[in-house]
Motif scaffolding. Structure first.
Motif, PDB file in Angstrom:
ATOM      1  N   VAL A  94       0.871  -1.177   0.000  1.00 53.72           N
ATOM      2  CA  VAL A  94       0.000   0.000   0.000  1.00 53.72           C
ATOM      3  C   VAL A  94       0.906   1.224   0.000  1.00 53.72           C
ATOM      4  CG1 VAL A  94      -1.730   1.322   1.265  1.00 53.72           C
ATOM      5  CG2 VAL A  94      -1.853  -1.185   1.235  1.00 53.72           C
ATOM      6  N   GLY A  95       0.765   2.053  -0.997  1.00 52.91           N
ATOM      7  CA  GLY A  95       1.616   3.227  -1.083  1.00 52.91           C
ATOM      8  C   GLY A  95       1.126   4.198  -2.134  1.00 52.91           C
ATOM      9  N   ASP A  96       1.600   5.418  -2.020  1.00 52.42           N
ATOM     10  CA  ASP A  96       1.234   6.510  -2.915  1.00 52.42           C
ATOM     11  C   ASP A  96       2.309   6.622  -3.993  1.00 52.42           C
ATOM     12  OD1 ASP A  96       0.674   8.945  -4.110  1.00 52.42           O
ATOM     13  OD2 ASP A  96       0.516  10.054  -2.235  1.00 52.42           O
ATOM     14  N   VAL A  97       1.939   6.458  -5.246  1.00 55.85           N
ATOM     15  CA  VAL A  97       2.944   6.518  -6.313  1.00 55.85           C
ATOM     16  C   VAL A  97       3.496   7.926  -6.489  1.00 55.85           C
ATOM     17  CG1 VAL A  97       1.933   4.560  -7.533  1.00 55.85           C
ATOM     18  CG2 VAL A  97       1.286   6.876  -8.184  1.00 55.85           C
ATOM     19  N   THR A  98       2.868   8.923  -5.888  1.00 53.26           N
ATOM     20  CA  THR A  98       3.426  10.277  -5.922  1.00 53.26           C
ATOM     21  C   THR A  98       4.341  10.531  -4.721  1.00 53.26           C
ATOM     22  OG1 THR A  98       1.579  11.305  -4.711  1.00 53.26           O
ATOM     23  CG2 THR A  98       1.358  11.118  -7.105  1.00 53.26           C
ATOM     24  N   ASP A  99       4.535   9.523  -3.903  1.00 54.52           N
ATOM     25  CA  ASP A  99       5.431   9.625  -2.745  1.00 54.52           C
ATOM     26  C   ASP A  99       6.036   8.249  -2.488  1.00 54.52           C
ATOM     27  OD1 ASP A  99       6.762  10.659  -0.556  1.00 54.52           O
ATOM     28  OD2 ASP A  99       5.047  10.455   0.797  1.00 54.52           O
ATOM     29  N   LEU A 100       6.742   7.737  -3.478  1.00 49.77           N
ATOM     30  CA  LEU A 100       7.296   6.385  -3.387  1.00 49.77           C
ATOM     31  C   LEU A 100       8.386   6.307  -2.329  1.00 49.77           C
ATOM     32  CD1 LEU A 100       7.488   5.589  -7.202  1.00 49.77           C
ATOM     33  CD2 LEU A 100       5.983   4.481  -5.531  1.00 49.77           C
ATOM     34  N   SER A 101       8.334   5.257  -1.538  1.00 47.41           N
ATOM     35  CA  SER A 101       9.290   5.079  -0.453  1.00 47.41           C
ATOM     36  C   SER A 101      10.579   4.443  -0.962  1.00 47.41           C
ATOM     37  CB  SER A 101       8.676   4.193   0.632  1.00 47.41           C
ATOM     38  OG  SER A 101       9.651   3.823   1.581  1.00 47.41           O
ATOM     39  N   SER A 102      11.698   4.923  -0.441  1.00 49.27           N
ATOM     40  CA  SER A 102      12.988   4.329  -0.788  1.00 49.27           C
ATOM     41  C   SER A 102      13.098   2.904  -0.238  1.00 49.27           C
ATOM     42  CB  SER A 102      14.130   5.192  -0.240  1.00 49.27           C
ATOM     43  OG  SER A 102      14.038   5.294   1.177  1.00 49.27           O
ATOM     44  N   ASP A 103      12.228   2.554   0.715  1.00 48.46           N
ATOM     45  CA  ASP A 103      12.227   1.195   1.264  1.00 48.46           C
ATOM     46  C   ASP A 103      11.852   0.146   0.214  1.00 48.46           C
ATOM     47  OD1 ASP A 103      12.877   2.252   3.723  1.00 48.46           O
ATOM     48  OD2 ASP A 103      10.832   2.199   4.512  1.00 48.46           O
ATOM     49  N   LEU A 104      11.250   0.581  -0.880  1.00 49.24           N
ATOM     50  CA  LEU A 104      10.884  -0.354  -1.942  1.00 49.24           C
ATOM     51  C   LEU A 104      12.112  -0.920  -2.638  1.00 49.24           C
ATOM     52  CD1 LEU A 104       7.917   1.637  -3.546  1.00 49.24           C
ATOM     53  CD2 LEU A 104       7.738  -0.528  -2.313  1.00 49.24           C
ATOM     54  N   GLY A 105      13.224  -0.227  -2.542  1.00 47.02           N
ATOM     55  CA  GLY A 105      14.436  -0.670  -3.221  1.00 47.02           C
ATOM     56  C   GLY A 105      14.531  -0.078  -4.618  1.00 47.02           C
ATOM     57  N   SER A 106      15.415  -0.627  -5.429  1.00 48.35           N
ATOM     58  CA  SER A 106      15.610  -0.109  -6.779  1.00 48.35           C
ATOM     59  C   SER A 106      15.023  -1.070  -7.804  1.00 48.35           C
ATOM     60  CB  SER A 106      17.093   0.129  -7.060  1.00 48.35           C
ATOM     61  OG  SER A 106      17.822  -1.079  -6.920  1.00 48.35           O
ATOM     62  N   PHE A 107      14.748  -0.538  -9.019  1.00 49.78           N
ATOM     63  CA  PHE A 107      14.043  -1.314 -10.033  1.00 49.78           C
ATOM     64  C   PHE A 107      14.669  -1.124 -11.415  1.00 49.78           C
ATOM     65  CE2 PHE A 107      11.120  -0.693  -6.562  1.00 49.78           C
ATOM     66  CZ  PHE A 107      10.510  -1.940  -6.439  1.00 49.78           C
ATOM     67  N   ASP A 108      14.432  -2.144 -12.234  1.00 49.43           N
ATOM     68  CA  ASP A 108      14.932  -2.149 -13.609  1.00 49.43           C
ATOM     69  C   ASP A 108      13.833  -1.879 -14.628  1.00 49.43           C
ATOM     70  OD1 ASP A 108      17.726  -3.269 -12.945  1.00 49.43           O
ATOM     71  OD2 ASP A 108      16.359  -4.712 -12.011  1.00 49.43           O
ATOM     72  N   PHE A 109      12.590  -2.011 -14.182  1.00 48.45           N
ATOM     73  CA  PHE A 109      11.459  -1.822 -15.087  1.00 48.45           C
ATOM     74  C   PHE A 109      10.273  -1.286 -14.296  1.00 48.45           C
ATOM     75  CE2 PHE A 109       7.710  -3.882 -17.319  1.00 48.45           C
ATOM     76  CZ  PHE A 109       7.674  -2.960 -18.358  1.00 48.45           C
ATOM     77  N   PHE A 110       9.575  -0.317 -14.889  1.00 51.31           N
ATOM     78  CA  PHE A 110       8.379   0.280 -14.286  1.00 51.31           C
ATOM     79  C   PHE A 110       7.231   0.143 -15.283  1.00 51.31           C
ATOM     80  CE2 PHE A 110      12.045   2.267 -12.466  1.00 51.31           C
ATOM     81  CZ  PHE A 110      11.744   2.505 -11.140  1.00 51.31           C
ATOM     82  N   LEU A 111       6.079  -0.261 -14.777  1.00 47.46           N
ATOM     83  CA  LEU A 111       4.879  -0.390 -15.599  1.00 47.46           C
ATOM     84  C   LEU A 111       3.807   0.519 -15.027  1.00 47.46           C
ATOM     85  CD1 LEU A 111       3.452  -1.941 -17.933  1.00 47.46           C
ATOM     86  CD2 LEU A 111       2.659  -3.570 -16.198  1.00 47.46           C
ATOM     87  N   ASP A 112       3.258   1.377 -15.866  1.00 42.82           N
ATOM     88  CA  ASP A 112       2.185   2.282 -15.453  1.00 42.82           C
ATOM     89  C   ASP A 112       1.080   2.182 -16.488  1.00 42.82           C
ATOM     90  OD1 ASP A 112       0.476   4.574 -15.325  1.00 42.82           O
ATOM     91  OD2 ASP A 112       1.964   5.617 -14.126  1.00 42.82           O
ATOM     92  N   ILE A 113       0.016   1.498 -16.142  1.00 39.47           N
ATOM     93  CA  ILE A 113      -1.124   1.364 -17.045  1.00 39.47           C
ATOM     94  C   ILE A 113      -2.288   2.167 -16.470  1.00 39.47           C
ATOM     95  CG2 ILE A 113      -2.770  -0.235 -18.105  1.00 39.47           C
ATOM     96  CD1 ILE A 113      -0.612  -2.263 -18.325  1.00 39.47           C
ATOM     97  N   GLY A 114      -2.388   3.404 -16.929  1.00 35.59           N
ATOM     98  CA  GLY A 114      -3.505   4.264 -16.560  1.00 35.59           C
ATOM     99  C   GLY A 114      -3.410   4.972 -15.236  1.00 35.59           C
TER     100      GLY A 114
END
Length: 201
Positions: A94-114
């Protein structure tokens, strides 16, 4: 930004999620875009973040394809529904994509559908900053967004310029029209586009 989020949460509360129909109708075209992401990478693919994942329509597919997949959404009920689906290699937050937490770690791919398309300029830039902070060098982002219309206040929509403005540290690799079958009126009149970007720190 907050008004759109409130409406989104209310729709889930009443069991209304018309955007989920699109994933089924456009499954083949979405699969081909995900195939392209995989074709350019060696395995293991890395970590993927599904922004505004809702009830987990696409996150399990990312995991099935070999991504270490994380779905994030603002609405607890949506995350609860997604989590009930289970699936190996999938995590939901549960999280706000306009305030992403650094606790999520780092990523190589992002998907945003709508998801991005529903925010005002401030929210769009906030999502862009958050994704950028979590992006590994060379990470890619695949986004589906409606074009701007007279109904923008109700169904969202963005221009290419707005996408680029929110992701200044990313190169726009490709823009192509999205399938409209399954969207129904008025969303099928919004000229939806797929945007593909690459992070260049």
């Amino acid at each position: 930004m907050i008004k759109w989020m409130t409406n989104y949460a209310r729709m889930y509360r009443f069991g209304v999620a018309p955007w989920e129909r699109y994933g089924k109708a456009a499954a083949e075209s979405i699969a081909s875009l995900l195939d392209r992401e995989e074709a350019e990478r060696s395995r293991p693919l890395g970590r993927a973040l599904d922004l505004g994942c809702g009830r987990g329509q696409f996150t399990p597919e990312l995991a099935r394809r070999g991504w270490d997949a994380v779905g994030v959404d603002y609405v607890p009920a949506a995350i609860e529904a997604a989590s009930r689906k289970g699936g190996e290699g999938v995590a939901y937050v549960v999280g706000d994509v306009t305030d992403l937490s650094s606790d999520l770690g780092s990523f190589d791919f992002f998907l945003d559908i709508g998801c991005f398309q529903g925010f005002d300029a401030e929210g769009q830039r906030a999502e862009g900053r958050g994704a950028t902070a979590l992006a590994n060098p060379g990470a890619t982002l695949l986004m589906l967004a409606f074009g701007p219309t007279r109904l923008r206040s109700r169904i969202g929509g963005v221009s290419q310029a707005e996408v680029e403005a929110a992701f200044p540290d990313w190169a726009l690799l490709d823009v192509q029209p999205a399938e409209t079958a399954g969207l129904g009126w008025p969303m099928n009149r919004t000229a939806p586009q797929w945007y593909r970007l690459r992070h260049h720190p």
